[in-house]
Write an enzyme that holds these catalytic residues in place. Structure first.
Site, PDB file in Angstrom:
ATOM      1  N   GLN A 108       0.841  -1.192   0.000  1.00 25.17           N
ATOM      2  CA  GLN A 108       0.000   0.000   0.000  1.00 25.17           C
ATOM      3  C   GLN A 108       0.881   1.249   0.000  1.00 25.17           C
ATOM      4  O   GLN A 108       1.696   1.455   0.907  1.00 25.17           O
ATOM      5  CB  GLN A 108      -0.937   0.031   1.204  1.00 25.17           C
ATOM      6  CG  GLN A 108      -1.988   1.140   1.069  1.00 25.17           C
ATOM      7  CD  GLN A 108      -2.843   1.319   2.303  1.00 25.17           C
ATOM      8  OE1 GLN A 108      -2.331   1.583   3.379  1.00 25.17           O
ATOM      9  NE2 GLN A 108      -4.153   1.167   2.143  1.00 25.17           N
ATOM     10  N   TYR A 163      -5.917  10.957   4.410  1.00 21.64           N
ATOM     11  CA  TYR A 163      -4.527  11.240   4.074  1.00 21.64           C
ATOM     12  C   TYR A 163      -4.450  12.079   2.790  1.00 21.64           C
ATOM     13  O   TYR A 163      -5.459  12.588   2.316  1.00 21.64           O
ATOM     14  CB  TYR A 163      -3.735   9.948   4.005  1.00 21.64           C
ATOM     15  CG  TYR A 163      -3.729   9.221   5.336  1.00 21.64           C
ATOM     16  CD1 TYR A 163      -3.272   9.861   6.487  1.00 21.64           C
ATOM     17  CD2 TYR A 163      -4.226   7.926   5.468  1.00 21.64           C
ATOM     18  CE1 TYR A 163      -3.290   9.233   7.722  1.00 21.64           C
ATOM     19  CE2 TYR A 163      -4.252   7.286   6.698  1.00 21.64           C
ATOM     20  CZ  TYR A 163      -3.788   7.944   7.831  1.00 21.64           C
ATOM     21  OH  TYR A 163      -3.818   7.326   9.049  1.00 21.64           O
TER      22      TYR A 163
END
Length: 379
Positions: A107, A189
């Site tokens: 990721q 994020y």
């Protein structure tokens, strides 16, 4: 693609699934879970045991969020994938998964404004689409935090550099041996900060309209897909969530637009967090649904959001998803697919050890079913 209402094939969590070029033996996915055991932002040898414990032949796992650059980190002891040292550190971990027949994606992550001066090069402010700081008093891991700093608003030229950082990180991940990458576009994020209108206050080509707010995310998808091939690329999105002070006024429109736009790049999968998970750990009642996004996206559709085995069976059986990602249950039960298959009892997770930095406790010490059985039978 199997959609709701199709009665020709009834599937379960333990049914095999062909995800592009990857033949999965079941539909139980290890969700990407930040574990904060990667000292000096570098993956550690103990991670090889952690991930291999949770590996099954033909099982699909998504590694913990890994920073794409020296500006990407937001928490202590999270891994990176931007230097040669990072690549070399990941290689034996990926090999441990492959040796047991698992499929492993990395990721790719940039925390954006969810960071502090201490994590930034030369103590500079964290970067974002905005100069508005977070007002939350808690980190995503639940701990009380000091006041977040004012972030620095990226210029358009700098945005292009961050896109390239994602591209290079994807290349590094493949060099480390990963089978593919998941772009972290959720949880408040950096990419999510651009997507959501409650954060993105830009008035240039990266802000304002829905299309402009999604531009950065789609540029990242395009760059990464061009670098390693769309068949190796997934993305995680959380349009309904409000993690890290990052929500949107019309999550349905945002999710639908992103899913439709992603089809242009032929990526492997879309990994969506359920609307009920407005906060990180607690479910809430809602009538909102991922179904429109499921119908819009042409590739593999993965769902996450506090699923139990029964809920997972339901969403797979009714065609609401192709795969289900499990976090806390997989963390506490390294042999989760086997336990599901046998209908065995599950270990209870200990939330207090989720984000400690200990390389053993709450990390690699959860017992397997055989160990539990021996303990109970006195063998």
């Amino acid at each position: 693609m199997f959609l709701p209402g199709d009665k020709a094939q009834m599937t379960s969590l333990l049914s095999p699934y062909q995800m592009g070029r990857f033949s999965l033996s079941h539909r139980i996915v290890l969700a990407p879970l930040s574990r904060l055991r990667s000292y000096n932002f570098t993956a550690q040898p103990h991670a090889a045991l952690y991930y291999s414990q949770r590996t099954t032949k033909g099982g699909f796992m998504i590694g913990e969020a890994s920073g794409i650059s020296d500006t990407a980190q937001g928490y202590p002891n999270t891994p990176g994938i931007w230097t040669r040292e990072h690549v070399e550190a990941w290689k034996p971990i990926v090999k441990a998964v492959h040796d047991k027949g698992g499929i492993f994606f990395c990721q790719l992550w940039h925390a954006g404004r969810v960071s502090y001066h201490a994590f930034q090069p030369n103590g500079r402010p964290p970067i974002s689409c905005t100069d508005k700081p977070l007002t939350t008093e808690k980190q995503i891991c639940g701990s009380i935090v000091p006041e977040y700093p004012v972030p620095r608003r990226l210029t358009e030229e700098e945005i292009s550099q961050v896109v390239n950082d994602f591209r290079v990180a994807a290349r590094n991940a493949i060099e480390a041996g990963f089978d593919g990458v998941e772009i972290h576009g959720g949880n408040g994020y950096l990419i999510d900060q651009f997507l959501n209108d409650q954060v993105n206050d830009r008035r240039d080509e990266y802000g304002g309209s829905l299309e402009k707010r999604c531009r950065f995310a789609l540029e990242v998808v395009k760059a990464v897909s061009e670098e390693i091939g769309g068949h190796r690329v997934g993305i995680r999105l959380s349009p309904f969530a409000d993690y890290n002070d990052c929500g949107d006024s019309d999550p349905e429109a945002l999710g639908a637009f992103m899913c439709e736009s992603l089809n242009k790049y032929g990526i492997l999968y879309c990994h969506m967090i359920e609307p009920r998970m407005i906060t990180q750990f607690e479910k809430c009642e809602t009538e909102k649904s991922l179904l429109p996004m499921r119908k819009a996206f042409k590739g593999t559709f993965i769902v996450a959001g506090g699923y139990s085995k029964e809920e997972g069976e339901d969403v797979i059986g009714n065609g609401g998803a192709d795969l289900v990602a499990f976090g806390r249950l997989f963390l506490a039960n390294p042999d989760l697919p086997k336990r599901f298959e046998l209908g065995a009892a599950l270990n209870e997770y200990d939330r207090s050890t989720f984000y400690t930095h200990d390389p053993v406790i709450g990390y690699i010490d959860y017992p397997f079913l055989e160990q539990t059985t021996r303990l109970h039978t006195g063998q």
